[in-house]
Design an enzyme around this catalytic site. Structure first.
Site, PDB file in Angstrom:
ATOM      1  N   HIS A   1       0.853  -1.192   0.000  1.00 44.80           N
ATOM      2  CA  HIS A   1       0.000   0.000   0.000  1.00 44.80           C
ATOM      3  C   HIS A   1       0.888   1.241   0.000  1.00 44.80           C
ATOM      4  O   HIS A   1       2.108   1.128   0.170  1.00 44.80           O
ATOM      5  CB  HIS A   1      -0.900   0.012   1.246  1.00 44.80           C
ATOM      6  CG  HIS A   1      -0.098   0.117   2.501  1.00 44.80           C
ATOM      7  ND1 HIS A   1       0.430  -0.989   3.158  1.00 44.80           N
ATOM      8  CD2 HIS A   1       0.321   1.201   3.218  1.00 44.80           C
ATOM      9  CE1 HIS A   1       1.116  -0.580   4.218  1.00 44.80           C
ATOM     10  NE2 HIS A   1       1.084   0.751   4.273  1.00 44.80           N
ATOM     11  N   HIS A  58       5.956   5.777  -0.955  1.00 44.56           N
ATOM     12  CA  HIS A  58       6.683   4.580  -1.373  1.00 44.56           C
ATOM     13  C   HIS A  58       5.834   3.368  -1.001  1.00 44.56           C
ATOM     14  O   HIS A  58       4.823   3.496  -0.313  1.00 44.56           O
ATOM     15  CB  HIS A  58       8.046   4.505  -0.678  1.00 44.56           C
ATOM     16  CG  HIS A  58       7.914   4.375   0.807  1.00 44.56           C
ATOM     17  ND1 HIS A  58       7.670   5.469   1.626  1.00 44.56           N
ATOM     18  CD2 HIS A  58       7.935   3.292   1.620  1.00 44.56           C
ATOM     19  CE1 HIS A  58       7.558   5.051   2.875  1.00 44.56           C
ATOM     20  NE2 HIS A  58       7.714   3.735   2.903  1.00 44.56           N
TER      21      HIS A  58
END
Length: 193
Positions: free
Chosen positions: A52, A139
């Site tokens: 995620h 990220h």
């Protein structure tokens, strides 16, 4: 979609807000991570269902506060347009000789994603959740706690095979320690169409 999973009798849950990934993106990261395991060792490789992009970590949260968090996220999602993103590159947090985190990189509408992250933080603040004081660096965490191997510049530069997608929802996740996958969706809010 607005989903609230029935919570058990626990009075506190560890929560965070994130942008989930479509299966095609998770699959590309998983293939890349699997290939890396022969050369690089980390104590914890993230389960592909747990990939995620974090927007805000809420931490330990009393169960009775979950509904107000979901209501605030619904207001954001109702006004948010999809964000065009691309899986691209990779990197580490910490020194290359002993990194804490291996991550897959993203590019695309990062300014738009940053504004979404700021909106989430600003609506969570009145609910008592602390805003992080470090710059937002989106990220996708792939592995944690390096234990050895050869992390090269080529590895970091290359990353998973690129793919583009539209981020179109927010999710409130609950961390279930010692489970694999370890993140449970408590709510999913689609962006406006």
């Amino acid at each position: 979609m607005y989903l609230l999973v029935a919570t058990d009798t626990e009075s506190v849950m560890r929560l965070f807000i994130a942008v989930p990934l479509p299966e095609v993106v998770s699959n590309r990261i998983a293939r890349w991570a699997e290939a890396l395991r022969t050369d690089v060792s980390f104590r914890k490789w993230v389960h592909p269902q747990d990939y995620h992009i974090t927007l805000q970590f809420l931490g330990d949260t009393k169960t009775e506060r979950v509904e107000s968090v979901l209501t605030s996220l619904r207001r954001i999602a109702d006004e948010q347009e999809a964000v065009q993103l691309r899986l691209q590159g990779a990197g580490v947090f910490g020194p290359a000789s002993a990194p804490r985190i291996l991550w897959a990189g993203i590019s695309g509408e990062l300014e738009k994603l940053g504004l979404l992250q700021q909106r989430v933080s600003s609506v969570m603040a009145p609910l008592g959740f602390t805003v992080e004081d470090r710059p937002y660096k989106p990220h996708i965490t792939t592995a944690r706690k390096y234990t050895g191997g050869n992390i090269t510049a080529d590895l970091v530069r290359t990353g998973p095979e690129p793919v583009s997608w539209k981020a179109d929802r927010l999710v409130l996740f609950r961390t279930k320690m010692h489970s694999n996958p370890m993140y449970e969706r408590l709510g999913s809010m689609e962006f406006k169409r």
